[in-house]
Design an enzyme around this catalytic site. Structure first.
Site: not given
Length: 373
Positions: A166, A194, A220, A252, A276, A304
């Site tokens: 992240k 991401d 992402e 996403d 997802k 998730q």
């Protein structure tokens, strides 16, 4: 004899995490407080799905999921015939209740699971899975650098070989974290990031180039979803710069549904689709997989931050043909405890999916972890 849907019950539960997960501009998950959805059929077959509330993403909470299932979704389905030919139409009924992505996704997966059990076939067979192993990635959240490195070391020791890192709040710290991870693991671990829409058009190209220097494979959602023309331009720039190996773009947040995916394909905003199952169930996820493959896009399956049961269902879907990239199937490593009778197994970067066909929920543990809405 026809098989009908007899009962639908949402069951909220709580599982502690080893450490909180942080991402985006204002999201933190201190524990897994999710909802299991149980579907019982007239022949006694039972199916399960997992709904992970994400207020900062979908606006759903434990309370809202339980309420919308009881008062809106269940009345549309209870008493209806369930077989292979009705799954799509039943999902269409659920889509008349707008938003509520993970409530709908969990109920749809529970219907598929119940039907598979009713027909005495495994969910692996029911979903048309074809591979016995799936390569996995792990979501490494925002936080203290030393803590992130220690978490990454623990996860790699447990068999993960791909880290999804992240980024987006503090670029200097993000870049340092990526450099330290690359120094720590060399090329034995693949990295991608991401950004959760936290970059801007004026800085995204420079940041992608910096990540390319560290052999970051994918990025992402680097830009806000509403900046669709800028996102299309970045995708084009990444393709034109293929010789310099800029990270490929993953969709996403911009593809919550098959409808969203049609828009993104028409604008050509991404290289890789992150499906997802937690938000699109099995029915819509299968539609999106077909759309993406016809559109010439690669596909991965995301998480998730699901617990064990959601991971099992995502992994079985990820074993379908056409899904070849690492999939986010290792969040269960962040749990202190789980509800499965047997944990998923990782070995040298891969999950043994064939063994998951026998996975079950331990209902005694579920009773112990059940919470009020």
């Amino acid at each position: 004899m026809s098989t009908t849907i007899e009962t639908i019950e949402p069951i909220p539960f709580r599982l502690p995490l080893r450490e909180p997960l942080r991402w985006g501009a204002a999201s933190v998950m201190p524990e897994a407080r999710h909802v299991l959805v149980q579907v019982r059929l007239s022949d006694g077959a039972v199916g399960w799905g997992e709904a992970p509330p994400r207020p900062t993403i979908y606006g759903e909470t434990v309370t809202s999921i339980c309420s919308v299932i009881r008062h809106e979704m269940a009345p549309r389905l209870v008493g209806e015939l369930l077989d292979d030919s009705t799954l799509s139409s039943l999902y269409g009924r659920l889509q008349t209740v707008k938003n509520n992505q993970t409530a709908r996704g969990a109920l749809d997966m529970a219907l598929h699971h119940a039907l598979a059990n009713s027909r005495r076939r495994t969910l692996y067979e029911h979903l048309g899975a074809s591979r016995s192993q799936v390569r996995v990635s792990y979501i490494l959240g925002l936080g203290d650098l030393d803590d992130s490195l220690a978490e990454a070391e623990r996860i790699v020791a447990q068999g993960v070989r791909v880290l999804k890192v992240k980024v987006g709040q503090k670029w200097g710290e993000d870049l340092q974290r990526l450099r330290l991870l690359r120094d720590q693991f060399g090329e034995q671990v693949d990295l991608y990031v991401d950004a959760n829409e936290c970059f801007q058009p004026q800085n995204v190209r420079q940041r992608l180039e910096k990540m390319a220097e560290l052999n970051v494979l994918y990025c992402e959602e680097p830009l806000p979803v509403e900046s669709i023309l800028a996102r299309a331009a970045v995708r084009k720039a990444c393709t034109l710069a293929a010789g310099s190996a800029l990270p490929l773009l993953i969709a996403d947040d911009s593809v919550f549904s098959a409808r969203d995916l049609r828009r993104e394909l028409s604008m050509d905003t991404f290289h890789i689709l992150n499906i997802k199952t937690a938000r699109t169930g099995f029915t819509e996820s299968a539609q999106m997989l077909n759309q993406a493959l016809v559109g010439g896009k690669a596909v991965m399956v995301g998480s998730q931050a699901s617990t064990g049961w959601g991971t099992v269902q995502a992994a079985l879907f990820a074993a379908r043909p056409g899904i070849d990239l690492p999939c986010e199937l290792s969040f269960f490593l962040k749990l202190q405890e789980d509800l499965l009778t047997r944990p998923p197994m990782l070995r040298d970067g891969y999950m043994d999916v064939s063994a998951l066909a026998q996975a079950e929920i331990d209902e005694d543990r579920l009773r112990d972890t059940r919470v009020n809405e």
